[in-house]
Motif scaffolding. Structure first.
Motif, mmCIF file in Angstrom:
data_model
loop_
_atom_site.group_PDB
_atom_site.id
_atom_site.type_symbol
_atom_site.label_atom_id
_atom_site.label_comp_id
_atom_site.label_asym_id
_atom_site.label_seq_id
_atom_site.Cartn_x
_atom_site.Cartn_y
_atom_site.Cartn_z
ATOM 1 N N UNK A 172 -11.178 40.404 -26.612
ATOM 2 C CA UNK A 172 -10.272 40.325 -27.763
ATOM 3 C C UNK A 172 -10.566 41.432 -28.765
ATOM 4 N N UNK A 173 -11.849 41.675 -29.041
ATOM 5 C CA UNK A 173 -12.190 42.756 -29.960
ATOM 6 C C UNK A 173 -11.709 44.096 -29.429
ATOM 7 N N UNK A 179 -3.560 46.877 -28.753
ATOM 8 C CA UNK A 179 -2.653 45.825 -28.303
ATOM 9 C C UNK A 179 -2.183 44.983 -29.477
ATOM 10 N N UNK A 180 -0.910 44.545 -29.458
ATOM 11 C CA UNK A 180 -0.425 43.646 -30.503
ATOM 12 C C UNK A 180 -0.749 42.180 -30.231
ATOM 13 N N UNK A 181 -1.593 41.891 -29.240
ATOM 14 C CA UNK A 181 -1.905 40.501 -28.887
ATOM 15 C C UNK A 181 -2.380 39.661 -30.070
ATOM 16 N N UNK A 182 -3.227 40.186 -30.982
ATOM 17 C CA UNK A 182 -3.676 39.337 -32.103
ATOM 18 C C UNK A 182 -2.560 38.807 -32.990
ATOM 19 N N UNK A 183 -1.362 39.387 -32.916
ATOM 20 C CA UNK A 183 -0.253 38.867 -33.713
ATOM 21 C C UNK A 183 0.140 37.459 -33.259
ATOM 22 N N UNK A 184 -0.360 37.036 -32.080
ATOM 23 C CA UNK A 184 -0.100 35.673 -31.612
ATOM 24 C C UNK A 184 -0.686 34.635 -32.560
ATOM 25 N N UNK A 185 -1.656 35.051 -33.366
ATOM 26 C CA UNK A 185 -2.309 34.129 -34.287
ATOM 27 C C UNK A 185 -1.594 34.032 -35.626
ATOM 28 N N UNK A 186 -0.492 34.723 -35.773
ATOM 29 C CA UNK A 186 0.230 34.768 -37.039
ATOM 30 C C UNK A 186 1.654 34.240 -36.861
ATOM 31 N N UNK A 187 2.274 33.775 -37.947
ATOM 32 C CA UNK A 187 3.690 33.418 -37.863
ATOM 33 C C UNK A 187 4.546 34.672 -37.680
ATOM 34 N N UNK A 249 6.410 43.968 -25.125
ATOM 35 C CA UNK A 249 5.176 44.023 -24.330
ATOM 36 C C UNK A 249 4.420 42.702 -24.327
ATOM 37 N N UNK A 250 4.918 41.714 -25.050
ATOM 38 C CA UNK A 250 4.283 40.408 -25.094
ATOM 39 C C UNK A 250 5.354 39.341 -24.942
ATOM 40 N N UNK A 251 4.929 38.121 -24.599
ATOM 41 C CA UNK A 251 5.875 37.023 -24.439
ATOM 42 C C UNK A 251 6.087 36.331 -25.765
ATOM 43 N N UNK A 252 7.300 35.853 -25.988
ATOM 44 C CA UNK A 252 7.616 35.123 -27.198
ATOM 45 C C UNK A 252 8.191 33.774 -26.796
ATOM 46 N N UNK A 257 4.257 34.560 -30.951
ATOM 47 C CA UNK A 257 4.183 35.895 -30.396
ATOM 48 C C UNK A 257 2.852 36.069 -29.654
ATOM 49 N N UNK A 258 2.943 36.408 -28.382
ATOM 50 C CA UNK A 258 1.734 36.546 -27.558
ATOM 51 C C UNK A 258 1.630 37.921 -26.964
#
Length: 258
Positions: A172-173, A179-187, A249-252, A257-258
């Motif tokens: 993850x770090x 990668x925009x993956x950490x945006x999965x933790x936000x609204x 590039x991620x699933x929604x 947002x993942x």
């Protein structure tokens, strides 16, 4: 000899056949800390210790299907609330002695989920806990990781799940800069302050506010919404969202947002 003849005469017992499991690293940020969903083991081996939600892969079951099944059965997340097409394989762990019962190879999966999703899983599931993870910034894979209980003391972890958790944290770090993956933790709409809070929780260290914001905006991942947060006692901050091209590039699913 044809291939059909070869397969007809082949003896599957000629070689050892280890069992295969899947283990799920389901992570979120809660109270400024990176957390993972753990389940207390009710049976031997490692009875009473804490483990990642996992299970054996059926003889006619694919790995992804097994991961989705475990997500629903053990993590308490119905498939319609699962991360859909985004459930990333983390790593395969196959040390001969990782399980005292027999030779078992596990395929670990990794996902980021909003806090409310995992909090609901803890509330409705059996023996589940959302445990804060403690690993210093930039630590190597052989460093010690602690999963903390409600009183702040380390929980005993079963099998090699400490190694699996460390691998997930370091993965993850490594994603933060590319990668925009950490945006999965936000609204869907968030402030730069909230985004920095997520990065600090993942890295385990405070960040310089101006440098962080400049670096994130320079990546061109974000776009302003023209709106500001509401219900604050201080000057409301501007709200941002992920640019549409990054969403491809991620699933929604389900506003996630993942």
């Amino acid at each position: 000899m044809t291939e059909a003849d070869f397969l007809k005469a082949y003896d599957p017992a000629a070689f050892p056949r280890p069992s295969v499991t899947v283990d799920l690293v389901l992570m979120t940020v809660r109270g400024g800390a990176l957390c993972s969903l753990l389940q207390q083991r009710q049976d031997h081996p490692h009875k009473g210790s804490w483990a990642l939600p996992g299970g054996f892969v059926g003889p006619d079951e694919g790995l992804d299907a097994a991961a989705r099944r475990v997500l629903a059965q053990k993590a308490g997340l119905p498939e319609e609330e699962a991360p859909g097409g985004w459930l990333e394989q983390l790593y395969t762990f196959g040390a001969p002695d990782r399980d005292p019962r027999m030779r078992i190879i596990t395929v670990a999966y990794f996902a980021l989920l909003p806090e409310d999703v995992l909090a609901r899983a803890v509330k409705t599931g059996s023996g589940l806990q959302l445990a804060p993870l403690r690993l210093a910034e930039g630590e190597a894979i052989d460093a010690h990781l602690a999963a903390l209980g409600p009183d702040g003391t380390p929980l005993p972890l079963a099998f090699d799940h400490e190694i699996i958790l460390k691998t997930a944290v370091l993965r993850l770090r490594g994603k933060l800069d590319h990668s925009p993956a950490p945006f999965a933790l936000l609204p869907k709409r968030f402030t730069l302050r909230a985004l920095q809070d997520v990065h600090e929780a993942i890295l385990g260290t405070p960040l310089n506010k101006p440098a962080f914001r400049r670096r994130l905006l320079d990546k061109n991942w974000l776009e302003p919404t023209g709106e500001r947060e509401s219900g604050t006692s201080y000057r409301p901050a501007e709200l941002y969202r992920v640019r549409q091209q990054e969403k491809r590039s991620v699933a929604v699913q389900g506003g996630m947002t993942l």
